[in-house]
Motif scaffolding. Structure first.
Motif, mmCIF file in Angstrom:
data_model
loop_
_atom_site.group_PDB
_atom_site.id
_atom_site.type_symbol
_atom_site.label_atom_id
_atom_site.label_comp_id
_atom_site.label_asym_id
_atom_site.label_seq_id
_atom_site.Cartn_x
_atom_site.Cartn_y
_atom_site.Cartn_z
ATOM 1 N N ALA A 1 2.459 -4.773 8.771
ATOM 2 C CA ALA A 1 3.339 -4.568 10.038
ATOM 3 C C ALA A 1 2.645 -4.557 11.146
ATOM 4 C CB ALA A 1 4.539 -5.068 9.638
ATOM 5 N N THR A 2 2.993 -5.456 12.557
ATOM 6 C CA THR A 2 2.171 -4.733 13.290
ATOM 7 C C THR A 2 2.541 -3.325 14.044
ATOM 8 O OG1 THR A 2 2.839 -6.907 14.781
ATOM 9 C CG2 THR A 2 1.027 -7.328 13.747
ATOM 10 N N PHE A 3 2.143 -2.786 15.221
ATOM 11 C CA PHE A 3 3.257 -1.907 15.886
ATOM 12 C C PHE A 3 4.020 -2.472 16.507
ATOM 13 C CE2 PHE A 3 -1.752 0.232 14.947
ATOM 14 C CZ PHE A 3 -0.920 1.336 14.161
ATOM 15 N N GLY A 4 3.689 -3.410 17.114
ATOM 16 C CA GLY A 4 4.890 -3.926 17.734
ATOM 17 C C GLY A 4 6.180 -5.226 17.003
ATOM 18 N N SER A 5 5.851 -4.934 15.981
ATOM 19 C CA SER A 5 7.021 -5.461 15.199
ATOM 20 C C SER A 5 7.850 -3.771 14.471
ATOM 21 C CB SER A 5 6.473 -6.154 13.399
ATOM 22 O OG SER A 5 6.237 -5.955 12.992
ATOM 23 N N ILE A 6 7.152 -3.635 13.796
ATOM 24 C CA ILE A 6 7.946 -2.520 13.702
ATOM 25 C C ILE A 6 8.697 -1.566 13.905
ATOM 26 C CG2 ILE A 6 6.978 0.392 12.774
ATOM 27 C CD1 ILE A 6 4.617 -0.520 11.326
ATOM 28 N N ALA A 7 7.835 -1.021 15.863
ATOM 29 C CA ALA A 7 8.154 -0.181 17.016
ATOM 30 C C ALA A 7 9.902 -1.519 16.883
ATOM 31 C CB ALA A 7 7.877 -0.450 17.872
ATOM 32 N N GLU A 8 9.538 -2.861 16.916
ATOM 33 C CA GLU A 8 10.939 -3.647 16.971
ATOM 34 C C GLU A 8 12.145 -3.174 16.365
ATOM 35 O OE1 GLU A 8 12.928 -7.706 17.812
ATOM 36 O OE2 GLU A 8 10.084 -7.526 18.241
ATOM 37 N N ALA A 9 11.778 -3.425 15.033
ATOM 38 C CA ALA A 9 12.749 -2.888 14.207
ATOM 39 C C ALA A 9 13.538 -1.919 14.095
ATOM 40 C CB ALA A 9 12.001 -3.071 13.086
ATOM 41 N N ALA A 10 12.549 -0.923 14.254
ATOM 42 C CA ALA A 10 12.704 1.281 14.767
ATOM 43 C C ALA A 10 13.285 1.147 15.836
ATOM 44 C CB ALA A 10 11.936 1.186 14.356
ATOM 45 N N GLY A 11 13.922 0.351 17.259
ATOM 46 C CA GLY A 11 13.913 0.526 18.003
ATOM 47 C C GLY A 11 13.372 1.734 18.705
ATOM 48 N N THR A 12 12.030 1.795 18.617
ATOM 49 C CA THR A 12 11.010 2.191 19.368
ATOM 50 C C THR A 12 9.844 1.680 20.407
ATOM 51 O OG1 THR A 12 10.822 4.725 19.853
ATOM 52 C CG2 THR A 12 9.949 3.180 17.454
ATOM 53 N N SER A 13 9.276 2.309 20.761
ATOM 54 C CA SER A 13 8.127 1.886 22.185
ATOM 55 C C SER A 13 6.961 1.581 20.535
ATOM 56 C CB SER A 13 7.985 2.629 22.775
ATOM 57 O OG SER A 13 6.756 4.096 22.569
ATOM 58 N N SER A 14 6.203 0.924 20.798
ATOM 59 C CA SER A 14 4.673 0.396 20.104
ATOM 60 C C SER A 14 3.919 1.875 19.921
ATOM 61 C CB SER A 14 3.873 -0.521 20.287
ATOM 62 O OG SER A 14 3.628 -0.708 21.840
ATOM 63 N N MET B 1 8.634 7.354 7.007
ATOM 64 C CA MET B 1 7.799 6.666 5.586
ATOM 65 C C MET B 1 7.837 5.484 5.525
ATOM 66 S SD MET B 1 6.974 9.222 3.391
ATOM 67 C CE MET B 1 5.852 7.495 2.434
ATOM 68 N N ALA B 2 9.019 4.778 5.963
ATOM 69 C CA ALA B 2 8.848 3.440 6.543
ATOM 70 C C ALA B 2 8.303 2.924 7.308
ATOM 71 C CB ALA B 2 10.646 3.091 6.877
ATOM 72 N N ILE B 3 8.164 3.707 8.041
ATOM 73 C CA ILE B 3 6.385 3.128 9.388
ATOM 74 C C ILE B 3 5.878 3.214 8.219
ATOM 75 C CG2 ILE B 3 5.932 3.542 10.957
ATOM 76 C CD1 ILE B 3 8.801 4.448 12.369
ATOM 77 N N LEU B 4 5.045 3.873 7.265
ATOM 78 C CA LEU B 4 3.855 4.125 7.237
ATOM 79 C C LEU B 4 4.103 3.243 6.435
ATOM 80 C CD1 LEU B 4 4.170 7.753 6.284
ATOM 81 C CD2 LEU B 4 2.686 6.276 8.330
ATOM 82 N N ARG B 5 5.170 2.899 5.154
ATOM 83 C CA ARG B 5 4.795 2.017 3.968
ATOM 84 C C ARG B 5 4.893 0.572 4.922
ATOM 85 N NH1 ARG B 5 9.388 2.659 1.930
ATOM 86 N NH2 ARG B 5 8.280 4.268 0.730
#
Length: 51
Positions: free
Chosen positions: A11-24, A1-5
């Motif tokens: 937020a960009t895919f890249g910034s979300i990926a970095e925060a989540a520790g995964t790939s864009s 849910m946090a990713i979708l929110r």
């Protein structure tokens, strides 16, 4: 849910990926599978309300 929110808030895919520790690519797939359903009908197919 946090990713979708985060994505809904711009937020960009890249910034979300970095925060989540995964790939864009993983973030994009999550958004594609679990994001809001996009309607395919057009405005012309919706009846006009009576006045």
């Amino acid at each position: 849910m946090a990713i979708l929110r985060a994505r809904e808030e711009g937020a960009t895919f890249g910034s979300i990926a970095e925060a989540a520790g995964t790939s864009s690519q993983a973030v994009q797939e999550i958004v594609r599978r679990h994001g809001p359903i996009q309607r395919t009908e057009t405005a012309t197919s919706v009846p006009t309300p009576a006045k």
